[in-house]
Design a protein around this motif. Structure first.
Motif, mmCIF file in Angstrom:
data_model
loop_
_atom_site.group_PDB
_atom_site.id
_atom_site.type_symbol
_atom_site.label_atom_id
_atom_site.label_comp_id
_atom_site.label_asym_id
_atom_site.label_seq_id
_atom_site.Cartn_x
_atom_site.Cartn_y
_atom_site.Cartn_z
ATOM 1 N N ARG A 190 -5.994 4.253 -3.470
ATOM 2 C CA ARG A 190 -5.665 2.896 -3.904
ATOM 3 C C ARG A 190 -4.990 2.287 -2.366
ATOM 4 N NH1 ARG A 190 -6.226 -1.886 -5.744
ATOM 5 N NH2 ARG A 190 -4.177 -2.890 -6.001
ATOM 6 N N ARG A 191 -4.393 3.116 -1.533
ATOM 7 C CA ARG A 191 -3.536 2.502 -0.461
ATOM 8 C C ARG A 191 -4.854 2.163 0.433
ATOM 9 N NH1 ARG A 191 -1.677 7.351 1.238
ATOM 10 N NH2 ARG A 191 0.237 7.001 -0.280
ATOM 11 N N LYS A 192 -5.987 2.795 0.810
ATOM 12 C CA LYS A 192 -6.870 2.511 1.490
ATOM 13 C C LYS A 192 -7.672 1.062 0.941
ATOM 14 C CE LYS A 192 -8.120 6.954 3.615
ATOM 15 N NZ LYS A 192 -9.316 7.788 3.671
ATOM 16 N N GLN A 193 -7.719 0.923 -0.328
ATOM 17 C CA GLN A 193 -8.195 -0.116 -0.937
ATOM 18 C C GLN A 193 -7.428 -1.209 -0.866
ATOM 19 O OE1 GLN A 193 -8.685 0.227 -5.408
ATOM 20 N NE2 GLN A 193 -10.380 -1.099 -5.521
ATOM 21 N N VAL A 194 -6.233 -1.257 -0.718
ATOM 22 C CA VAL A 194 -5.318 -2.425 -0.556
ATOM 23 C C VAL A 194 -5.665 -3.050 0.826
ATOM 24 C CG1 VAL A 194 -2.853 -2.867 -0.804
ATOM 25 C CG2 VAL A 194 -3.497 -1.580 -2.548
ATOM 26 N N ILE A 195 -5.200 -2.207 1.699
ATOM 27 C CA ILE A 195 -5.589 -2.453 3.091
ATOM 28 C C ILE A 195 -6.761 -2.944 3.479
ATOM 29 C CG2 ILE A 195 -5.259 -1.507 5.452
ATOM 30 C CD1 ILE A 195 -2.676 -1.737 4.265
ATOM 31 N N GLY A 196 -7.817 -2.270 2.952
ATOM 32 C CA GLY A 196 -9.298 -2.855 3.210
ATOM 33 C C GLY A 196 -9.290 -4.474 2.588
ATOM 34 N N GLU A 197 -8.855 -4.697 1.446
ATOM 35 C CA GLU A 197 -9.004 -6.139 0.910
ATOM 36 C C GLU A 197 -8.145 -7.112 1.554
ATOM 37 O OE1 GLU A 197 -7.633 -5.649 -2.930
ATOM 38 O OE2 GLU A 197 -9.526 -4.510 -3.623
ATOM 39 N N ALA A 232 0.796 -0.986 -0.088
ATOM 40 C CA ALA A 232 0.079 -0.002 0.034
ATOM 41 C C ALA A 232 0.687 1.190 -0.139
ATOM 42 C CB ALA A 232 -0.921 0.116 1.265
ATOM 43 N N ASP A 233 1.947 1.226 0.822
ATOM 44 C CA ASP A 233 3.003 2.262 0.644
ATOM 45 C C ASP A 233 3.394 2.664 -0.940
ATOM 46 O OD1 ASP A 233 2.667 2.534 3.262
ATOM 47 O OD2 ASP A 233 4.428 1.520 3.786
ATOM 48 N N ASP A 234 3.443 1.849 -1.585
ATOM 49 C CA ASP A 234 3.800 1.872 -3.072
ATOM 50 C C ASP A 234 2.635 2.469 -4.007
ATOM 51 O OD1 ASP A 234 6.299 1.175 -2.167
ATOM 52 O OD2 ASP A 234 6.004 -1.045 -2.943
ATOM 53 N N SER A 235 1.394 2.731 -3.369
ATOM 54 C CA SER A 235 0.277 3.049 -4.179
ATOM 55 C C SER A 235 0.390 4.437 -4.623
ATOM 56 C CB SER A 235 -1.000 2.712 -3.312
ATOM 57 O OG SER A 235 -1.160 1.290 -3.033
ATOM 58 N N ALA A 236 -0.184 4.729 -5.939
ATOM 59 C CA ALA A 236 0.057 6.263 -6.275
ATOM 60 C C ALA A 236 -0.896 7.157 -5.588
ATOM 61 C CB ALA A 236 -0.436 6.222 -7.528
ATOM 62 N N THR A 237 -2.191 6.453 -5.000
ATOM 63 C CA THR A 237 -3.217 7.462 -4.410
ATOM 64 C C THR A 237 -3.659 7.042 -3.022
ATOM 65 O OG1 THR A 237 -4.987 6.288 -5.496
ATOM 66 C CG2 THR A 237 -3.968 8.054 -6.695
#
Length: 551
Positions: free
Chosen positions: A295-302, A287-292
């Motif tokens: 997207r970071r919240k989406q990766v952590i949520g999934e 998630a730290d490498d996400s552009a937005t």
């Protein structure tokens, strides 16, 4: 050596015309002349009068500092002048001007900067003083800057991180607190009384009493340490608010069980959360490498949804809060003492826990019961603190546990009630223990510096006190009374046969006569009064003052 200057206001009056009365400063000569001329032009007869409300007492001396003191009546000015001249004749010099030049607000700021950082309660005192300054229209003080500039702050304060000021006032402002802008020498008990009456309308009397404690500390420090001389301490005669806030909340067995079940549930959720964070470590790096941010919240949520079931199946249960409750109920420690306890100060072999710093400033040791030692062994000792939870985290978890256990509202249970419960249980247990527990024992257990704080538990020691009184003043005689007849007790060490054999009388009434055991060495003999022989049962033998005739 000393002189008096009348600086009282000038009052212009007209007979039977109170509406025309005007008051001027003592040096407003032109305004006074204009007023007189205006009144005379209207055909009125104005009168001038000097009020008796303001005087300056000046001292001039080559050897000492010149002083200018304020008096609010001619009588007070004369008394001040005479006192100063008397002190100078005796070679004394007391600087009275500092009490009139410094306001109470100045002393509060000085206390905050010089004295408060030495106390571990500096943050609380800082919030109180800043609130007073803000209500009086004065600037707030930066607490972090004060600690950084202090030469010797308290160790706990030195490493403290202070909250950033938000500019939002949480409490209700006080109008009467503006009296702190008055000179220290002009402060009177009525100023504090007005403040107390107003504050008691919005906060609890106990809160007001602690605020008065702060005023009292500043006043005593200013007079005794800073040598700011005033005629009388302004706190003398201040009547504090009366209140009774002692809680006698006791836990029932059912409530204790519900609370422990709620703690186990809270520990389970906490342990699952810890395990889930371990499983999310890789997802967080992604998630730290996400552009937005989206997207970071989406990766952590999934990832959270994916690993939730695995966390529930593989978590390691740590009974942190359940152990905390047991610890409070078995040691009676204060909340701060428990949360700051380190494994380095816990000795499970000797069943003790050392507290280097307590509320009253004295170190003490906690006795750990064997059952508590077994519970403590279940906690991980990888960190420095025994209970890895902060004050805010504990407060939120406690609220959730109490809600789940039904211990809110009228049935509210507080963390400090566990300490009260622990001390009460020890006092009650002493009633079933040989010798019992005295108030001194309770003082050692609770850590109170003043034994008077334990008088609320004295009634719980009454049963053990009665048993000890029985043991101390018990009837050790071997006879009792039955229907008016004195007879040997069952199990007495002196039997009837021994009594008959050892006595030289044929009067059987001697067996049932009142007996007075004699303890002293000088009078350990029996006495004969007529046909009555008095025996000392403690000696297990009969002695006579004079030999009996043989029969």
């Amino acid at each position: 050596m000393a002189s008096i200057e009348n600086r009282s206001r000038i009052q212009v009056t007209v007979k039977h015309r109170d509406d025309l009365t005007q008051t001027f400063a003592y040096n407003a000569h032109q305004a006074i002349r204009d007023c007189l001329q205006s009144l005379r032009s209207q055909g009125l007869k104005p009168r001038l009068a000097s009020l008796d409300d303001y005087y300056l007492v000046r001292t001039r001396s080559v050897a000492h500092k010149n002083q200018v003191l304020i008096a609010y009546s001619e009588t007070e000015a004369i008394e001040t002048k005479q006192r100063l001249e008397s002190e100078h004749r005796r070679g004394l010099f007391i600087d009275y001007t500092s009490g009139q030049q410094a306001t109470l607000a100045d002393l509060l700021v000085r206390y905050l900067r010089e004295e408060a950082p030495r106390h571990k309660s500096f943050e609380v005192e800082g919030y109180k003083i800043n609130a007073l300054l803000e209500d009086a229209g004065l600037p707030r003080q930066d607490l972090a800057e004060i600690v950084a500039a202090h030469p010797n702050p308290h160790p706990r304060v030195a490493g403290m991180k202070f909250r950033r000021p938000t500019g939002i006032r949480v409490g209700q402002p006080s109008e009467t607190s503006k009296f702190i802008r008055k000179a220290f020498a002009a402060i009177v008990p009525d100023d504090f009384t007005d403040y107390i009456d107003e504050r008691c309308q919005v906060v609890e009397p106990a809160t007001v009493d602690r605020e008065i404690d702060l005023f009292s500390a500043v006043c005593h420090l200013a007079i005794d340490t800073w040598r700011i001389h005033v005629e009388k301490n302004p706190m003398d005669g201040v009547r504090r608010p009366r209140y009774y806030n002692e809680r006698d909340r006791r836990l029932t067995r059912d409530e204790e069980g519900r609370l422990l079940r709620a703690a186990r549930h809270e520990d389970r959720e906490r342990s699952i959360k810890v395990r889930l964070e371990q499983l999310l470590s890789e997802a967080r790096r992604e998630a730290d490498d996400s552009a937005t941010v989206y997207r970071r919240k989406q990766v952590i949520g999934e990832a959270r949804k994916l690993h939730r079931r695995e966390a529930v199946q593989t978590y390691e249960h740590v009974p942190l809060l359940e152990t905390f409750i047991h610890f409070q109920l078995m040691t009676g420690a204060r909340r701060s003492e428990t949360l700051t306890l380190t494994w380095a100060n816990v000795d499970l072999e000797t069943q003790t826990a050392y507290l280097p710093e307590t509320k009253n400033g004295r170190a003490r040791k906690l006795p750990l019961r064997s059952a508590l030692v077994s519970i403590l062994r279940q906690l991980p000792s990888s960190s420095e603190l025994v209970f890895q939870i902060g004050v805010d985290g504990l407060r939120k978890a406690w609220l959730r546990m109490c809600r789940k256990a039904g211990l809110t509202g009228d049935n509210e249970l507080r963390i400090h009630d566990l300490r009260h419960e622990a001390i009460s249980r020890v006092a009650e247990a002493g009633s079933n223990t040989p010798g019992g527990f005295s108030l001194a024992d309770l003082q050692h257990f609770s850590g109170h510096r003043d034994v008077r704080m334990l008088l609320r538990y004295a009634h719980l020691c009454t049963q053990s006190l009665a048993k000890r009184l029985d043991a101390a003043f018990g009837d050790n005689a071997q006879i009792d009374s039955h229907h008016g007849v004195r007879r040997l007790k069952r199990g007495a060490s002196l039997t009837i046969q021994e009594l008959i054999a050892s006595s030289a009388t044929r009067d059987p009434a001697a067996i049932c006569t009142p007996v007075t055991p004699v303890r002293t060495a000088e009078t350990r003999v029996a006495s004969i009064t007529g046909n009555v022989i008095r025996l000392d049962f403690g000696r297990r033998a009969v002695h006579h003052k004079e030999e009996l005739p043989e029969h």
